[in-house]
Scaffold this motif. Structure first.
Motif, PDB file in Angstrom:
ATOM      1  N   THR A 160     -53.873 -46.010 -26.020  1.00 20.79           N
ATOM      2  CA  THR A 160     -53.190 -47.167 -25.441  1.00 20.79           C
ATOM      3  C   THR A 160     -52.966 -48.322 -26.409  1.00 20.79           C
ATOM      4  N   HIS A 161     -53.656 -48.326 -27.541  1.00 24.46           N
ATOM      5  CA  HIS A 161     -53.540 -49.460 -28.452  1.00 24.46           C
ATOM      6  C   HIS A 161     -53.103 -49.066 -29.856  1.00 24.46           C
ATOM      7  N   THR A 162     -52.240 -48.112 -29.923  1.00 20.05           N
ATOM      8  CA  THR A 162     -51.631 -47.807 -31.216  1.00 20.05           C
ATOM      9  C   THR A 162     -50.133 -47.805 -31.019  1.00 20.05           C
ATOM     10  N   SER A 163     -49.450 -48.332 -31.983  1.00 20.49           N
ATOM     11  CA  SER A 163     -47.989 -48.335 -31.893  1.00 20.49           C
ATOM     12  C   SER A 163     -47.456 -46.923 -32.087  1.00 20.49           C
ATOM     13  N   GLY A 164     -48.291 -46.058 -32.634  1.00 25.65           N
ATOM     14  CA  GLY A 164     -47.853 -44.703 -32.890  1.00 25.65           C
ATOM     15  C   GLY A 164     -48.476 -43.690 -31.951  1.00 25.65           C
ATOM     16  N   HIS A 165     -48.571 -44.013 -30.636  1.00 25.39           N
ATOM     17  CA  HIS A 165     -49.179 -43.102 -29.673  1.00 25.39           C
ATOM     18  C   HIS A 165     -48.540 -41.719 -29.745  1.00 25.39           C
ATOM     19  N   GLU A 166     -47.226 -41.684 -29.756  1.00 25.91           N
ATOM     20  CA  GLU A 166     -46.537 -40.383 -29.812  1.00 25.91           C
ATOM     21  C   GLU A 166     -46.831 -39.674 -31.133  1.00 25.91           C
ATOM     22  N   SER A 167     -46.929 -40.436 -32.203  1.00 23.56           N
ATOM     23  CA  SER A 167     -47.277 -39.838 -33.496  1.00 23.56           C
ATOM     24  C   SER A 167     -48.674 -39.250 -33.451  1.00 23.56           C
ATOM     25  N   PHE A 168     -49.598 -39.956 -32.819  1.00 24.95           N
ATOM     26  CA  PHE A 168     -50.960 -39.454 -32.734  1.00 24.95           C
ATOM     27  C   PHE A 168     -50.998 -38.161 -31.928  1.00 24.95           C
ATOM     28  N   VAL A 169     -50.255 -38.100 -30.833  1.00 33.44           N
ATOM     29  CA  VAL A 169     -50.189 -36.874 -30.022  1.00 33.44           C
ATOM     30  C   VAL A 169     -49.600 -35.741 -30.858  1.00 33.44           C
ATOM     31  N   ARG A 170     -48.569 -36.047 -31.634  1.00 33.67           N
ATOM     32  CA  ARG A 170     -47.984 -35.010 -32.508  1.00 33.67           C
ATOM     33  C   ARG A 170     -49.002 -34.538 -33.532  1.00 33.67           C
ATOM     34  N   THR A 178     -47.148 -13.417 -35.801  1.00 34.91           N
ATOM     35  CA  THR A 178     -45.731 -13.115 -35.595  1.00 34.91           C
ATOM     36  C   THR A 178     -45.037 -14.397 -35.144  1.00 34.91           C
ATOM     37  N   GLY A 179     -43.738 -14.401 -35.185  1.00 36.99           N
ATOM     38  CA  GLY A 179     -42.984 -15.561 -34.713  1.00 36.99           C
ATOM     39  C   GLY A 179     -43.287 -15.897 -33.263  1.00 36.99           C
ATOM     40  N   LYS A 180     -43.381 -14.865 -32.420  1.00 41.35           N
ATOM     41  CA  LYS A 180     -43.691 -15.096 -31.010  1.00 41.35           C
ATOM     42  C   LYS A 180     -45.101 -15.658 -30.839  1.00 41.35           C
ATOM     43  N   GLU A 181     -46.058 -15.116 -31.599  1.00 41.46           N
ATOM     44  CA  GLU A 181     -47.434 -15.628 -31.495  1.00 41.46           C
ATOM     45  C   GLU A 181     -47.496 -17.093 -31.905  1.00 41.46           C
ATOM     46  N   GLU A 182     -46.758 -17.447 -32.942  1.00 41.35           N
ATOM     47  CA  GLU A 182     -46.706 -18.859 -33.364  1.00 41.35           C
ATOM     48  C   GLU A 182     -46.175 -19.743 -32.243  1.00 41.35           C
ATOM     49  N   LEU A 183     -45.128 -19.256 -31.560  1.00 36.71           N
ATOM     50  CA  LEU A 183     -44.568 -20.033 -30.452  1.00 36.71           C
ATOM     51  C   LEU A 183     -45.560 -20.159 -29.295  1.00 36.71           C
ATOM     52  N   TYR A 184     -46.301 -19.095 -29.002  1.00 30.58           N
ATOM     53  CA  TYR A 184     -47.312 -19.171 -27.950  1.00 30.58           C
ATOM     54  C   TYR A 184     -48.406 -20.170 -28.324  1.00 30.58           C
ATOM     55  N   VAL A 185     -48.834 -20.159 -29.573  1.00 30.96           N
ATOM     56  CA  VAL A 185     -49.851 -21.119 -30.023  1.00 30.96           C
ATOM     57  C   VAL A 185     -49.312 -22.535 -29.863  1.00 30.96           C
ATOM     58  N   ARG A 186     -48.080 -22.746 -30.282  1.00 25.78           N
ATOM     59  CA  ARG A 186     -47.476 -24.084 -30.206  1.00 25.78           C
ATOM     60  C   ARG A 186     -47.351 -24.548 -28.745  1.00 25.78           C
ATOM     61  N   LEU A 187     -46.852 -23.655 -27.901  1.00 23.89           N
ATOM     62  CA  LEU A 187     -46.706 -23.981 -26.480  1.00 23.89           C
ATOM     63  C   LEU A 187     -48.061 -24.355 -25.874  1.00 23.89           C
ATOM     64  N   TYR A 188     -49.064 -23.564 -26.171  1.00 19.98           N
ATOM     65  CA  TYR A 188     -50.409 -23.805 -25.645  1.00 19.98           C
ATOM     66  C   TYR A 188     -50.947 -25.151 -26.131  1.00 19.98           C
ATOM     67  N   CYS A 189     -50.808 -25.419 -27.403  1.00 13.62           N
ATOM     68  CA  CYS A 189     -51.344 -26.671 -27.957  1.00 13.62           C
ATOM     69  C   CYS A 189     -50.574 -27.887 -27.456  1.00 13.62           C
ATOM     70  N   LEU A 190     -49.254 -27.776 -27.363  1.00 13.02           N
ATOM     71  CA  LEU A 190     -48.477 -28.897 -26.815  1.00 13.02           C
ATOM     72  C   LEU A 190     -48.940 -29.233 -25.399  1.00 13.02           C
ATOM     73  N   GLY A 191     -49.132 -28.211 -24.597  1.00 11.59           N
ATOM     74  CA  GLY A 191     -49.562 -28.438 -23.220  1.00 11.59           C
ATOM     75  C   GLY A 191     -50.963 -28.990 -23.126  1.00 11.59           C
ATOM     76  N   THR A 192     -51.904 -28.387 -23.846  1.00 13.70           N
ATOM     77  CA  THR A 192     -53.299 -28.834 -23.727  1.00 13.70           C
ATOM     78  C   THR A 192     -53.507 -30.225 -24.303  1.00 13.70           C
TER      79      THR A 192
END
Length: 182
Positions: A97-107, A131-145
């Motif tokens: 809540t107190h960083t101007s870069g909240h979205e950056s921190f989430v990224r 594999t490319g698909k496994e990378e996408l699954y990892v990314r999807l999982y991490c973005l959500g969590t």
């Protein structure tokens, strides 16, 4: 006895200062004054306070992920991760809540978690790369969590750390389960 590194001491100092002050208002001088170091020591170790925050988060994630093995299951790492966030809730609320870069921190959190999870899967599966698909699954999982964790820490969801760990485990994409759930 293991001695703390300058990075560890600076991170602890930052966390101490953050208990009483908004992250966006903390100066490098306050961090170093709190632990007796000089600004030069700070800048030998970090670019800025956000670099320190990212390093500190990476260290926490690496510590939890590094325990996974024969006697330490994926579910336990999820529970420990949720407990870590819950125990440090005030600190993380301050960060979110107190960083101007909240979205950056989430990224950054997402990238750190993705990298840690990919490394773990590659190592445990004895693969050269995902594999490319496994990378996408990892990314999807991490973005959500990461996003749901931020919402949980900010009070948007009422759940205990154990319940969050269960949610994290149940959200794991099917193709990744073979690497993480025994």
């Amino acid at each position: 006895m293991k001695r703390k590194t300058a990075k560890e001491i600076l991170a602890e100092s930052f966390r101490e200062v953050a208990k009483n002050k908004s992250v966006d208002k903390i100066t490098i001088q306050e961090i170093v004054d709190n632990c007796g170091y000089s600004p030069a020591t700070f800048y030998r170790n970090f670019k800025d306070k956000y670099d320190l925050i990212v390093w500190d988060h990476m260290r926490g994630v690496a510590d939890i992920m590094g325990r996974i093995g024969n006697d330490y299951a994926w579910r336990q790492s999820l529970t420990d991760g949720a407990n870590w966030f819950y125990a440090e809730k005030e600190y993380f609320v301050n960060l979110f809540t107190h960083t101007s870069g909240h979205e950056s921190f989430v990224r950054y959190m997402t990238e750190i978690n993705c990298d840690a999870l990919k490394r773990y899967i590659i190592s445990s599966a004895r693969k050269e790369r995902l594999t490319g698909k496994e990378e996408l699954y990892v990314r999807l999982y991490c973005l959500g969590t990461v996003n749901i964790t931020c919402e949980w820490i900010l009070g948007k969801h009422d759940a205990t750390p154990v319940e969050m760990a269960e949610i994290y485990e149940n959200a794991l994409p099917e193709p990744l389960k073979q690497y993480l759930i025994g």
